[in-house]
Enzyme design. Structure first.
Site, short mmCIF file in Angstrom:
data_model
loop_
_atom_site.label_atom_id
_atom_site.label_comp_id
_atom_site.label_asym_id
_atom_site.label_seq_id
_atom_site.Cartn_x
_atom_site.Cartn_y
_atom_site.Cartn_z
CG ASP A 46 -1.06 16.06 -2.81
OD1 ASP A 46 -1.78 16.68 -3.63
OD2 ASP A 46 -0.36 16.65 -1.97
CB THR A 60 -9.03 5.29 3.47
OG1 THR A 60 -9.75 6.39 2.87
CG2 THR A 60 -8.46 4.40 2.37
CD GLU A 65 2.03 8.14 5.35
OE1 GLU A 65 2.53 9.27 5.14
OE2 GLU A 65 1.05 7.71 4.72
CG ASP A 123 -11.75 12.96 -3.00
OD1 ASP A 123 -10.56 12.57 -2.96
OD2 ASP A 123 -12.07 14.15 -2.77
CE1 TYR A 166 -7.90 13.02 5.13
CE2 TYR A 166 -6.31 11.41 4.35
CZ TYR A 166 -6.58 12.59 5.01
OH TYR A 166 -5.57 13.34 5.54
CD GLU A 167 -13.24 4.32 0.24
OE1 GLU A 167 -13.95 3.73 -0.59
OE2 GLU A 167 -12.16 3.87 0.68
CD GLU A 172 -2.70 1.30 2.51
OE1 GLU A 172 -3.55 2.21 2.58
OE2 GLU A 172 -2.53 0.46 3.41
#
Length: 229
Positions: free
Chosen positions: A118, A190, A69, A154, A192-193, A44
């Site tokens: 991003d 996620t 990350e 998104d 955010y999702e 990921e």
């Protein structure tokens, strides 16, 4: 990702050494020794606080998941979540996706996730998007034939642009949707999702499959003085 600084970050990071791979370059070509009986090796790119990471690892305990990350303040939260859940099939690294080939061998990975990266909306920053063709060629190198990139965002403009980049790199697009959750939540989200879904923002998703290792032709150089896009 902008995040507030975490208290006691250094000792918290050190406390996560059981799931933190601090020398990932030494693992190149040998990641499966972390879990020799794993069904697949997945990566990921940009796991953030790790909600999708740990829930995916928990749902598929026979899959080895390596989460990348670069932001330590997010990375530590993801690692702590994995430890709290007692997961044995997920490990974390801090590295630049632009150097992925230095950390993973050719055809070593089965599946790669890119979730809500991003968008870098300005044209001059297109090369920094994780779905820019130079990144896609790196993913193709480390993915096996038949391997997949699962991409969610998104951002409709980024998604449309990314589809064109993927096709230009000879990736086969499957299960493409402009509204993943139109009929109710699908799959693991996620953080955010979840927020976007609650706001009614459509989620775009595609699976890009490596059907050939043929590289995208190099771009033609523009004449001197010609304005860049």
């Amino acid at each position: 990702m902008r995040m507030r600084r975490r208290n006691n970050l250094a000792p918290r990071m050190q406390a996560c050494q059981s799931v933190w791979i601090q020398d990932p370059e030494a693992m190149r070509g040998d990641w499966r020794r972390l879990m020799p009986d794993c069904r697949e090796l997945r990566v990921e790119v940009g796991c953030g606080k790790g909600k999708f990471t740990v829930e995916t690892a928990a749902a598929e305990p026979d899959v080895l998941l390596i989460a990348i990350e670069r932001v330590p303040d997010a990375l530590v939260l993801a690692m702590e979540a994995a430890i709290r859940m007692g997961l044995k099939n997920v490990y974390f690294v801090s590295l630049d996706a632009a150097n992925l080939e230095a950390f993973f061998a050719e055809s070593e990975i089965d599946l790669l996730y890119i979730n809500f990266c991003d968008p870098w909306p300005r044209s001059k920053n297109a090369k920094r998007r994780l779905t820019y063709h130079t990144f896609l060629e790196k993913y193709k190198y480390v993915l096996k034939l038949g391997g997949e990139i699962h991409f969610k965002t998104d951002n409709a403009k980024l998604f449309e642009w990314s589809l064109e980049e993927m096709q230009s790199c000879y990736l086969e697009l499957r299960n493409c949707t402009l509204d993943l959750h139109a009929n109710g939540p699908v799959g693991i989200m996620t953080g955010y999702e979840e927020k976007f879904h609650e706001l009614g923002t459509p989620i775009n998703r595609v699976e890009a499959v490596v059907v050939t290792k043929q590289k995208r032709p190099p771009e033609e150089k523009k004449p001197a003085g010609e304005e860049q896009a």
